[in-house]
Scaffold this motif. Structure first.
Motif, PDB file in Angstrom:
ATOM      1  N   PHE A   1      -2.109  -5.269   4.693  1.00 47.74           N
ATOM      2  CA  PHE A   1      -1.218  -5.113   3.516  1.00 47.74           C
ATOM      3  C   PHE A   1       0.235  -5.937   4.031  1.00 47.74           C
ATOM      4  O   PHE A   1       0.729  -5.534   5.182  1.00 47.74           O
ATOM      5  N   ASP A   2       0.829  -6.505   3.170  1.00 46.04           N
ATOM      6  CA  ASP A   2       2.316  -7.136   3.695  1.00 46.04           C
ATOM      7  C   ASP A   2       3.478  -5.578   3.703  1.00 46.04           C
ATOM      8  O   ASP A   2       4.269  -5.942   4.787  1.00 46.04           O
ATOM      9  N   TRP A   3       3.118  -4.693   2.894  1.00 45.59           N
ATOM     10  CA  TRP A   3       4.046  -3.536   3.049  1.00 45.59           C
ATOM     11  C   TRP A   3       3.294  -2.348   3.019  1.00 45.59           C
ATOM     12  O   TRP A   3       2.369  -2.225   2.271  1.00 45.59           O
ATOM     13  N   VAL A   4       3.676  -1.226   3.678  1.00 45.89           N
ATOM     14  CA  VAL A   4       3.030   0.095   3.483  1.00 45.89           C
ATOM     15  C   VAL A   4       4.253   1.124   3.121  1.00 45.89           C
ATOM     16  O   VAL A   4       5.385   1.267   4.089  1.00 45.89           O
TER      17      VAL A   4
ATOM     18  N   ARG B   1       0.995  -1.083  -0.010  1.00 37.79           N
ATOM     19  CA  ARG B   1       0.082   0.045   0.055  1.00 37.79           C
ATOM     20  C   ARG B   1       1.038   1.361   0.083  1.00 37.79           C
ATOM     21  O   ARG B   1       1.829   1.358   0.726  1.00 37.79           O
ATOM     22  N   VAL B   2       0.637   1.891  -1.019  1.00 39.75           N
ATOM     23  CA  VAL B   2       1.295   3.336  -1.237  1.00 39.75           C
ATOM     24  C   VAL B   2       0.431   4.523  -0.408  1.00 39.75           C
ATOM     25  O   VAL B   2      -0.747   4.505  -0.830  1.00 39.75           O
ATOM     26  N   VAL B   3       0.909   5.092   0.555  1.00 39.91           N
ATOM     27  CA  VAL B   3       0.031   5.997   1.300  1.00 39.91           C
ATOM     28  C   VAL B   3       0.775   7.530   1.205  1.00 39.91           C
ATOM     29  O   VAL B   3       1.996   7.787   1.104  1.00 39.91           O
TER      30      VAL B   3
ATOM     31  N   GLU C   1      13.237   6.871   0.621  1.00 38.65           N
ATOM     32  CA  GLU C   1      14.433   6.117   0.033  1.00 38.65           C
ATOM     33  C   GLU C   1      14.855   4.940   1.103  1.00 38.65           C
ATOM     34  O   GLU C   1      14.907   3.862   0.593  1.00 38.65           O
ATOM     35  N   GLU C   2      14.652   5.019   2.547  1.00 37.92           N
ATOM     36  CA  GLU C   2      14.748   3.960   3.407  1.00 37.92           C
ATOM     37  C   GLU C   2      13.882   2.945   3.364  1.00 37.92           C
ATOM     38  O   GLU C   2      14.214   1.804   3.268  1.00 37.92           O
ATOM     39  N   GLN C   3      12.478   3.312   3.036  1.00 37.41           N
ATOM     40  CA  GLN C   3      11.555   2.216   2.725  1.00 37.41           C
ATOM     41  C   GLN C   3      11.940   1.398   1.359  1.00 37.41           C
ATOM     42  O   GLN C   3      11.704   0.257   1.163  1.00 37.41           O
TER      43      GLN C   3
END
Length: 192
Positions: A164-167, A130-132, A178-180
């Motif tokens: 979600f597995d990733w946000v 999920r991109v927030v 960048e860290e994400q």
């Protein structure tokens, strides 16, 4: 039941609101991993292509961020919903045909049925991202609330998915993004 295409090692299903940065994130990942390793797949591509054919429109202009696309957006959403109701996997099957790269980034997952289709077809290699972005960040990128679009299933279908597995937070803080991305790239490389 996997359709035509290679067997992916990882399928990442990206979702998020308009102007959250889904395309930006998937293109950044592809540029770092290489197009030979990583394919960006867009569910909206075959939808727009089929819609353009059936309505005598310019397919290429429906792909950009122009007012041309916006003029047809509501009807395209309605038309796409009708296609999905008849066959929930219609657009999913189209985008995976002939894809040979081991990593697939589906840049515009919008519905629970999209996630279900990929999970059924590809199982454990499927993960959700999920991109927030804050509303203010989205507005700075040109987002304006549009009734019939921003409150439709195509924008809200995964709002309450919650698992979600990733946000990825894309609020405009470059270092945090960048860290994400680095964490996600490390995970992707572990699957190669």
């Amino acid at each position: 039941m996997a359709p035509l295409g290679g067997a992916p090692r990882l399928v990442l299903l990206f979702s998020g609101k308009r102007k959250s940065g889904k395309d930006f994130v998937t293109e950044a990942l592809q540029s770092r991993l290489g197009a030979d390793v990583c394919a960006v797949l867009r569910l909206s591509g075959p939808l727009k292509e089929q819609y353009a054919q059936e309505h005598g429109l310019n397919f290429q202009r429906l792909l950009d961020t122009s007012t041309y696309k916006e003029a047809f957006r509501k009807d395209m959403i309605r038309w796409g919903e009708e296609k999905r109701q008849a066959d929930p996997g219609f657009f999913c099957r189209k985008i995976v045909e002939g894809i040979s790269q081991p990593i697939w980034l589906v840049s515009d997952t919008r519905r629970v049925s999209d996630i279900q289709w990929f999970r059924e077809a590809y199982g454990a290699v499927t993960q959700t991202v999920r991109v927030v972005a804050l509303e203010q960040s989205r507005q700075q990128r040109g987002w304006v609330f549009t009734p019939g679009v921003d409150d439709a299933e195509s924008e809200c279908g995964l709002d309450n998915f919650g698992d979600f597995d990733w946000v990825i937070e894309n609020h405009g803080v470059e270092q945090r993004l960048e860290e994400q991305l680095e964490n996600l790239i490390e995970f992707i490389r572990s699957r190669l």
